[in-house]
Enzyme design. Sequence first.
Site, PDB file in Angstrom:
ATOM      1  N   ARG A   1      -0.719  -9.177  12.893  1.00  0.00           N
ATOM      2  CA  ARG A   1      -1.321  -8.101  12.098  1.00  0.00           C
ATOM      3  C   ARG A   1      -2.142  -8.671  10.936  1.00  0.00           C
ATOM      4  O   ARG A   1      -3.177  -8.114  10.577  1.00  0.00           O
ATOM      5  CB  ARG A   1      -0.230  -7.147  11.599  1.00  0.00           C
ATOM      6  CG  ARG A   1       0.361  -6.318  12.738  1.00  0.00           C
ATOM      7  CD  ARG A   1       1.675  -5.651  12.349  1.00  0.00           C
ATOM      8  NE  ARG A   1       1.545  -4.765  11.235  1.00  0.00           N
ATOM      9  CZ  ARG A   1       2.515  -4.496  10.367  1.00  0.00           C
ATOM     10  NH1 ARG A   1       3.692  -5.069  10.490  1.00  0.00           N
ATOM     11  NH2 ARG A   1       2.315  -3.641   9.403  1.00  0.00           N
TER      12      ARG A   1
ATOM     13  N   ARG B   1      11.057  -1.947  11.096  1.00  0.00           N
ATOM     14  CA  ARG B   1      10.019  -1.488  12.021  1.00  0.00           C
ATOM     15  C   ARG B   1       9.831  -2.512  13.130  1.00  0.00           C
ATOM     16  O   ARG B   1       9.876  -3.714  12.880  1.00  0.00           O
ATOM     17  CB  ARG B   1       8.686  -1.314  11.263  1.00  0.00           C
ATOM     18  CG  ARG B   1       8.528   0.028  10.625  1.00  0.00           C
ATOM     19  CD  ARG B   1       7.380   0.093   9.643  1.00  0.00           C
ATOM     20  NE  ARG B   1       6.118  -0.467  10.095  1.00  0.00           N
ATOM     21  CZ  ARG B   1       4.989  -0.395   9.399  1.00  0.00           C
ATOM     22  NH1 ARG B   1       4.967   0.210   8.226  1.00  0.00           N
ATOM     23  NH2 ARG B   1       3.873  -0.925   9.858  1.00  0.00           N
TER      24      ARG B   1
ATOM     25  N   LYS C   1       0.832  -1.221   0.000  1.00  0.00           N
ATOM     26  CA  LYS C   1       0.000   0.000   0.000  1.00  0.00           C
ATOM     27  C   LYS C   1       0.863   1.267   0.000  1.00  0.00           C
ATOM     28  O   LYS C   1       0.676   2.155  -0.812  1.00  0.00           O
ATOM     29  CB  LYS C   1      -0.910   0.035   1.254  1.00  0.00           C
ATOM     30  CG  LYS C   1      -1.858  -1.124   1.385  1.00  0.00           C
ATOM     31  CD  LYS C   1      -2.747  -0.978   2.608  1.00  0.00           C
ATOM     32  CE  LYS C   1      -2.006  -1.084   3.931  1.00  0.00           C
ATOM     33  NZ  LYS C   1      -1.362  -2.386   4.176  1.00  0.00           N
TER      34      LYS C   1
ATOM     35  N   ARG D   1      11.044  -5.589   5.004  1.00  0.00           N
ATOM     36  CA  ARG D   1      10.899  -4.128   4.814  1.00  0.00           C
ATOM     37  C   ARG D   1      11.915  -3.368   5.661  1.00  0.00           C
ATOM     38  O   ARG D   1      12.170  -3.706   6.820  1.00  0.00           O
ATOM     39  CB  ARG D   1       9.477  -3.715   5.216  1.00  0.00           C
ATOM     40  CG  ARG D   1       9.288  -2.204   5.276  1.00  0.00           C
ATOM     41  CD  ARG D   1       7.843  -1.791   5.322  1.00  0.00           C
ATOM     42  NE  ARG D   1       7.011  -2.577   6.209  1.00  0.00           N
ATOM     43  CZ  ARG D   1       5.680  -2.588   6.159  1.00  0.00           C
ATOM     44  NH1 ARG D   1       5.041  -1.864   5.270  1.00  0.00           N
ATOM     45  NH2 ARG D   1       4.987  -3.336   7.001  1.00  0.00           N
TER      46      ARG D   1
ATOM     47  N   ARG E   1      -9.832   0.948   8.629  1.00  0.00           N
ATOM     48  CA  ARG E   1      -9.395  -0.427   8.879  1.00  0.00           C
ATOM     49  C   ARG E   1     -10.472  -1.237   9.594  1.00  0.00           C
ATOM     50  O   ARG E   1     -10.250  -2.422   9.864  1.00  0.00           O
ATOM     51  CB  ARG E   1      -8.149  -0.390   9.763  1.00  0.00           C
ATOM     52  CG  ARG E   1      -6.840  -0.686   9.029  1.00  0.00           C
ATOM     53  CD  ARG E   1      -5.729  -0.563  10.036  1.00  0.00           C
ATOM     54  NE  ARG E   1      -4.512  -1.215   9.708  1.00  0.00           N
ATOM     55  CZ  ARG E   1      -3.434  -0.613   9.199  1.00  0.00           C
ATOM     56  NH1 ARG E   1      -3.455   0.655   8.891  1.00  0.00           N
ATOM     57  NH2 ARG E   1      -2.337  -1.295   9.020  1.00  0.00           N
TER      58      ARG E   1
END
Length: 214
Positions: free
Chosen positions: A171, A160, A13, A127, A88
């Site tokens: 998640r 992160r 995203k 990431r 969300r």
Amino acid sequence: MRLVIMGPPGAGKGTQAAMIAEEFSIPHVSTGDIFRKNLKEGTPLGLKAKEYMNKGLLVPDETVVAIVKDRLSDEDCKNGFLLDGFPRTVAQAEALDGVLTDMDMQIDYVLSIDVPKEVLVERAVGRRVCTSCGVTYHVKYNSPSREGLCDACGSELIQREDDREETVARRIEVYLKQTKPLIAYYSEKGLLISIDGGQGIKEVGVQIVKALEK
Ligand code: ADP
Ligand code: AMP
């Protein structure tokens, strides 16, 4: 153009949102980025959000809705925006409808990025984000030219806190339970555009631009 981009964590995203925002000259409004900025600055909002984020849970609806409402009233959102990571939950989507109705606005399209679950974990765990300007990289699929350093500003790249494997799994569960119902919500309103996010970054971008230019 008023857009929402949704999809599970690691779907791409943020990566696509940066491209879309530039292509269509609209601000990229990411609730996750707003929370991370607040956390970095040590604000009460940032400290509150951290309790949820690091556990892979959602920040309470009323907190997120208040932030988005505030942000959408900024001058730069007058002619359009791209919401990334919001809404969300169905409650957030309903609240967004109310906020936009009050502002005499409505969402034009909702882009939903589909990616197989096993790919999501690899993308999120790999990431890396810039500690200074926030640009996102991937150790394998979008690596910086100098390892561990941002191409845009030269600052250090980090993983992160919520991209550790066990938190990513949580998640994804949260997405399936609380966010996925929004696909039906927006499909019923005729706003949904499904994007195959299983391809490379450029190919996904081409699909999105084609769909939006139709
Ligand atoms: P999200 O905002 O949905 O959580 P990101 O845009 O941050 O996801 O992407 C997650 C990770 O996957 C990042 O490291 C990014 O560079 C990488 N990535 C994004 N899109 C693709 C893609 N199409 N193919 C391979 N890697 C991708
Ligand atoms: P993201 O950067 O979109 O992956 O978001 C990171 C984290 O911020 C999420 O796992 C949540 O803890 C929190 N967050 C971001 N957006 C929302 C939202 N719309 N509702 C609730 N929590 C959110």
